[in-house]
Motif scaffolding. Structure first.
Motif, short mmCIF file in Angstrom:
data_model
loop_
_atom_site.label_atom_id
_atom_site.label_comp_id
_atom_site.label_asym_id
_atom_site.label_seq_id
_atom_site.Cartn_x
_atom_site.Cartn_y
_atom_site.Cartn_z
N SER A 39 0.72 -1.11 0.09
CA SER A 39 0.18 0.03 0.06
C SER A 39 0.79 0.97 -0.22
O SER A 39 0.51 2.30 -0.68
N ALA A 40 1.94 1.35 0.58
CA ALA A 40 2.91 2.41 0.87
C ALA A 40 3.65 2.75 -0.59
O ALA A 40 3.86 3.67 -1.32
N VAL A 41 4.12 1.42 -1.20
CA VAL A 41 4.68 1.61 -2.72
C VAL A 41 3.67 2.01 -3.81
O VAL A 41 4.04 3.06 -4.47
N TYR A 42 2.48 1.11 -3.26
CA TYR A 42 1.35 1.88 -4.31
C TYR A 42 1.20 3.26 -4.31
O TYR A 42 0.93 4.00 -5.32
N ARG A 43 1.07 3.91 -3.15
CA ARG A 43 0.66 5.40 -2.74
C ARG A 43 1.87 6.17 -3.56
O ARG A 43 1.45 7.17 -4.19
N ASP A 44 3.23 5.86 -3.16
CA ASP A 44 4.34 6.47 -3.83
C ASP A 44 4.17 6.48 -5.32
O ASP A 44 4.60 7.53 -5.98
N ILE A 45 4.18 5.30 -5.91
CA ILE A 45 4.03 5.23 -7.23
C ILE A 45 3.15 5.97 -8.02
O ILE A 45 3.24 6.70 -8.93
N CYS A 46 1.78 5.97 -7.29
CA CYS A 46 0.66 6.91 -7.68
C CYS A 46 0.98 8.11 -7.62
O CYS A 46 0.81 8.84 -8.89
N GLU A 47 1.64 8.75 -6.78
CA GLU A 47 2.09 10.37 -6.48
C GLU A 47 3.31 10.40 -7.85
O GLU A 47 3.24 11.47 -8.43
N MET A 48 4.20 9.55 -7.94
CA MET A 48 5.18 9.79 -8.86
C MET A 48 4.64 9.84 -10.31
O MET A 48 5.21 10.53 -11.32
N GLU A 49 3.80 8.81 -10.58
CA GLU A 49 3.19 8.72 -11.72
C GLU A 49 2.09 10.22 -12.22
O GLU A 49 2.38 10.83 -13.33
N LYS A 50 1.56 10.54 -11.30
CA LYS A 50 0.96 11.97 -11.29
C LYS A 50 1.65 12.93 -11.75
O LYS A 50 1.45 13.91 -12.49
N PHE A 51 2.89 13.10 -11.29
CA PHE A 51 3.79 14.12 -11.41
C PHE A 51 4.87 13.81 -12.83
O PHE A 51 5.73 14.50 -13.09
N GLY A 52 4.57 12.47 -13.54
CA GLY A 52 5.29 12.15 -14.47
C GLY A 52 6.64 11.59 -14.51
O GLY A 52 7.30 11.46 -15.47
N LEU A 53 6.95 11.28 -13.30
CA LEU A 53 8.16 10.37 -12.95
C LEU A 53 8.31 9.03 -13.50
O LEU A 53 9.33 8.48 -13.84
N VAL A 54 6.91 8.28 -13.30
CA VAL A 54 7.11 7.04 -13.62
C VAL A 54 5.83 6.72 -14.58
O VAL A 54 4.88 7.45 -14.68
N GLU A 55 5.80 5.63 -15.34
CA GLU A 55 4.72 5.26 -16.19
C GLU A 55 4.52 3.87 -15.82
O GLU A 55 5.26 3.05 -15.61
N ILE A 56 2.96 3.58 -15.76
CA ILE A 56 2.61 2.00 -15.75
C ILE A 56 2.21 1.44 -17.04
O ILE A 56 1.40 2.31 -17.76
N HIS A 57 2.73 0.48 -17.38
CA HIS A 57 2.16 -0.18 -18.77
C HIS A 57 2.12 -1.49 -18.68
O HIS A 57 2.35 -2.30 -17.69
N GLU A 58 1.15 -2.09 -19.26
CA GLU A 58 0.79 -3.75 -19.04
C GLU A 58 1.74 -4.44 -20.31
O GLU A 58 1.94 -3.95 -21.26
N GLU A 59 2.25 -5.67 -19.71
CA GLU A 59 2.82 -6.68 -20.44
C GLU A 59 2.21 -7.72 -20.22
O GLU A 59 1.62 -8.11 -19.21
N ILE A 60 2.48 -8.77 -21.26
CA ILE A 60 1.97 -9.99 -21.11
C ILE A 60 2.72 -10.88 -19.91
O ILE A 60 3.96 -10.95 -19.93
N ASN A 61 1.99 -11.56 -19.30
CA ASN A 61 2.89 -12.43 -18.21
C ASN A 61 2.52 -13.86 -18.64
O ASN A 61 1.47 -14.30 -18.47
N PRO A 62 3.50 -14.57 -19.37
CA PRO A 62 3.02 -15.88 -20.08
C PRO A 62 2.61 -16.87 -19.01
O PRO A 62 3.08 -17.37 -17.98
N HIS B 222 -0.16 -16.44 -17.40
CA HIS B 222 -0.94 -15.97 -16.13
C HIS B 222 -1.83 -14.62 -16.55
O HIS B 222 -1.85 -13.84 -15.84
N GLY B 223 -1.72 -14.33 -17.92
CA GLY B 223 -2.65 -13.11 -18.43
C GLY B 223 -1.52 -11.97 -18.69
O GLY B 223 -0.54 -12.17 -19.16
N ARG B 224 -1.95 -10.87 -18.08
CA ARG B 224 -1.07 -9.67 -18.01
C ARG B 224 -0.84 -9.14 -16.79
O ARG B 224 -1.66 -9.27 -15.97
N HIS B 225 0.42 -8.27 -16.76
CA HIS B 225 0.40 -7.69 -15.47
C HIS B 225 0.96 -6.00 -15.73
O HIS B 225 1.42 -6.13 -16.91
N LYS B 226 0.71 -5.40 -14.67
CA LYS B 226 1.27 -3.87 -15.00
C LYS B 226 2.96 -3.86 -14.33
O LYS B 226 3.01 -4.09 -13.31
N ILE B 227 3.40 -3.08 -15.25
CA ILE B 227 4.96 -2.73 -14.99
C ILE B 227 5.17 -1.31 -14.61
O ILE B 227 4.98 -0.44 -15.46
#
Length: 126
Positions: A82-105, A107-112
């Motif tokens: 939850s703490a990592v999620y909160r930090d990553i969401c804040e950094m994404e909001k300010f444009g420091l990180v990007e979250i994209h989906e990749e195929i997880n062989p 097991h479907g897809r996961h967000k990177i």
């Protein structure tokens, strides 16, 4: 995803920000090419230090070397998800990180989570 060269995180006044915007707009009016840039400006150095906490800096350094899912990142750096999620969401909001989906062989897809720039440049004036 094409990475930017760098993102500048700095302190500055509203007047300095407006002067930068005016110079870019003047260049656009003259038909001059506008060099892309990404700058986060904080009016108060304490706000910048709060945003770039020790935990976020460690998280940025980890993501730089190991882009992965939020769950895996949290597990590997031994922080609550939850703490990592909160930090990553804040950094994404300010444009420091990007979250994209990749195929997880198998097991479907996961967000990177990945950094959007190769480097972060910090400038602080007190």
């Amino acid at each position: 995803m094409k990475k930017q060269k760098s993102i500048t995180i700095k302190t500055g006044t509203v007047d300095e920000f407006m002067n930068r915007v005016k110079s870019v707009m003047r260049a656009a009016d003259k038909g001059e090419p506008i060099k892309p840039s990404h700058t986060l400006t904080f009016a108060d150095p304490r706000e910048m230090l709060h945003f770039l906490s020790d935990a976020k800096i460690k998280l940025i350094n980890f993501i730089r070397n190991h882009p992965d899912s939020i769950t895996n990142i949290a597990r590997l750096i031994k922080r609550k998800r939850s703490a990592v999620y909160r930090d990553i969401c804040e950094m994404e909001k300010f444009g420091l990180v990007e979250i994209h989906e990749e195929i997880n062989p198998g097991h479907g897809r996961h967000k990177i989570v990945a950094l959007v720039a190769d480097a972060l440049k910090l400038e602080a004036y007190i």
